[in-house]
Write a protein that holds these residues in place. Structure first.
Motif, mmCIF file in Angstrom:
data_model
loop_
_atom_site.group_PDB
_atom_site.id
_atom_site.type_symbol
_atom_site.label_atom_id
_atom_site.label_comp_id
_atom_site.label_asym_id
_atom_site.label_seq_id
_atom_site.Cartn_x
_atom_site.Cartn_y
_atom_site.Cartn_z
ATOM 1 N N CYS A 13 -18.077 3.340 45.087
ATOM 2 C CA CYS A 13 -16.621 3.401 45.015
ATOM 3 C C CYS A 13 -16.151 2.135 44.316
ATOM 4 O O CYS A 13 -16.670 1.050 44.592
ATOM 5 C CB CYS A 13 -16.052 3.457 46.435
ATOM 6 N N CYS A 60 -14.763 0.005 47.238
ATOM 7 C CA CYS A 60 -15.560 -0.236 48.449
ATOM 8 C C CYS A 60 -17.033 -0.520 48.185
ATOM 9 O O CYS A 60 -17.782 -0.832 49.102
ATOM 10 C CB CYS A 60 -15.462 0.958 49.396
ATOM 11 N N CYS A 115 -14.423 9.017 48.591
ATOM 12 C CA CYS A 115 -14.889 7.842 49.328
ATOM 13 C C CYS A 115 -14.542 7.983 50.820
ATOM 14 O O CYS A 115 -13.395 8.238 51.166
ATOM 15 C CB CYS A 115 -14.239 6.574 48.771
ATOM 16 N N ARG A 152 -14.248 5.744 52.923
ATOM 17 C CA ARG A 152 -13.408 4.646 53.412
ATOM 18 C C ARG A 152 -11.997 4.716 52.856
ATOM 19 O O ARG A 152 -11.025 4.585 53.590
ATOM 20 C CB ARG A 152 -14.021 3.293 53.057
ATOM 21 N N CYS A 153 -11.858 4.900 51.529
ATOM 22 C CA CYS A 153 -10.522 4.803 50.942
ATOM 23 C C CYS A 153 -10.050 6.100 50.288
ATOM 24 O O CYS A 153 -8.913 6.178 49.825
ATOM 25 C CB CYS A 153 -10.472 3.654 49.930
ATOM 26 N N SER A 178 -10.880 7.439 47.459
ATOM 27 C CA SER A 178 -10.857 7.559 45.982
ATOM 28 C C SER A 178 -12.064 8.329 45.467
ATOM 29 O O SER A 178 -13.010 8.610 46.204
ATOM 30 C CB SER A 178 -10.858 6.201 45.279
#
Ligand SMILES: NC(=O)c1ccc[n+]([C@@H]2O[C@H](COP(=O)([O-])OP(=O)(O)OC[C@H]3O[C@@H](n4cnc5c(N)ncnc54)[C@H](O)[C@@H]3O)[C@@H](O)[C@H]2O)c1
Ligand SMILES: [Zn+2]
Length: 378
Positions: A139, A142, A164, A166-167, A169
């Motif tokens: 990412c 990340c 992703c 986590r985020c 994207s």
């Protein structure tokens, strides 16, 4: 002088090629196989491709009495016998768990009982890239991430690329190393992870060098074309020869690592010969991603198929988007260099499939329908 090498599942696709290469290198091969009807047909006859000089004992890996005498004569054991269908394992759960887990368990008990004789010097087991689940990604914000399966809601909206964890994207697929967390998404994959862990834990306890080889998508001659649960390259070829458009899930841009069987065989031989492989888990791929649709196009070109593809824009439960091998470890430990890109290896597969007759849609079975009946295709 050569060694005595036992190959369980030795009448199959990978096992028979490995047997040829070992015999060529002056080893004595002993093949053990139950000639599973799904792979070898209802007649359970010795496959015509098998060298008549290879010794083949017919038996089931779950039967220690049948396996024991061969293990006692072996210097090296390759354990390749398994039920090999990812989708099928999701409804024949007991069958897959029984053959794969109990087959490995029986072999280990025979080895434990055999240990006093101190004969077997190495155990090598076939694992699979399927135990990774999704491959590795990066990412932009990340860094390296190891996502789980894509949410079903996202797939229902035909948004195929992994986001992703986590985020949220967009992600770039990267080569998957052996240390990526394992998220097997099928019963088949779970039994393959078990194979690895059972072999390595057992090997360490008994000081029996064990090696787990994580095969990526293998293709080449002798892949069972009548088995609808075999690899995608063989399935596509069988479809084209039966004058049916191959079924492509999602949009066809999912990427895999297609490794020619001769490269896999070379990796097996290097792992057998070299102590650097002992107690290791090693990816066996090419390190080059290729999309499923591109594989289909290259096969179509070789086979002269102009009927296109049935890109269904549906998805199968448990399917991942991208996974290809990081081959750094096996290169550095064993000096393994894959020789074939899919573009180079495809011809050997096509020559083989073109020589097979009797490939009709009837004989080929209908895996898509089975999966759909169980609600595993959406
Ligand atoms: N082909 C691939 O792309 C691929 C990828 C990853 C891992 N693998 C693993 O590699 C190994 C070999 O796969 P393959 O592609 O050669 O498959 P294959 O089906 O051609 O060979 C497997 C062999 O095992 C035998 N077998 C099945 N059940 C048995 C039993 N109960 N007792 C004795 N023999 C039994 C079958 O008759 C067959 O000959 C398997 O363990 C598979 O899980 C294959
Ligand atoms: Zn991110």
């Amino acid at each position: 002088m050569g060694e005595r090498v036992l190959i369980t599942g030795g009448a199959g696709f990978v096992g028979s090629h490995l047997a040829d290469a070992l015999a060529q290198a002056d080893h004595e091969v002993m093949l053990f196989d139950n000639l599973e009807p799904q792979v070898h047909g209802d007649g359970r006859t010795r496959p015509a491709y098998l060298d008549p000089n290879h010794r083949l004992e017919i038996g089931d890996v779950r039967d220690p009495d049948a396996l024991g005498p061969l293990v006692r004569q072996a210097d090296v054991v390759f354990h390749l016998a398994a039920m090999v269908g990812v989708g099928q394992s999701m409804y024949q759960v007991r069958r897959y768990t029984d053959v794969n887990a109990m087959g490995m368990a029986s072999l280990l008990e025979v080895l434990a009982a055999n240990r006093l004789r101190g004969r077997v010097r190495k155990l090598l087991v076939a694992s699979s890239m399927s135990i990774y689940g999704e491959g590795a990604y990066t990412c932009e914000s990340c860094g390296n991430v190891a996502p789980r399966l894509r949410p079903v809601e996202q797939l229902k909206a035909a948004e195929w690329e992994v986001r992703c964890p986590r985020c949220g994207s967009a992600l770039q697929p990267t080569a998957t190393g052996e240390d990526k967390p394992l998220y097997p998404t099928s019963i088949y994959a779970i039994t393959k992870r078990d194979h690895e862990e059972m072999a390595i834990a057992f090997g360490q306890a008994y000081e029996l060098p064990a090696v787990a080889l994580r095969f990526f998508n293998i293709y080449g001659s002798r892949q069972a074309l009548t088995n609808p649960y075999t690899g995608v390259a063989a399935i596509f070829s069988a479809r084209m020869l039966a004058r049916q458009a191959p079924v492509v899930y999602e949009d066809g841009h999912q990427q895999r690592d297609f490794v020619h069987v001769s490269d896999v065989v070379r990796a097996c031989m290097l792992a057998m010969a070299n102590q650097a492989a002992d107690y290791q888990v090693l990816n066996v791929g090419t390190g080059r991603p290729i999309s499923v649709l591109r594989v289909g196009e290259l096969l179509a070109r070789e086979l002269g198929w102009s009927g296109g593809f049935d890109v269904v824009r549906r998805f199968r439960a448990g399917d991942i988007r991208h996974c290809f091998a990081d081959t750094t470890l096996i290169r550095s430990l064993l000096g393994y260099e894959p020789k074939y890109r899919f573009e180079d290896g495809v011809q050997e597969l096509v020559t083989w499939v073109s020589q097979q007759d009797g490939l009709s849609s009837a004989g080929f079975g209908d895996p898509e329908r089975h999966l759909a009946d169980y609600g595993l295709v959406r």
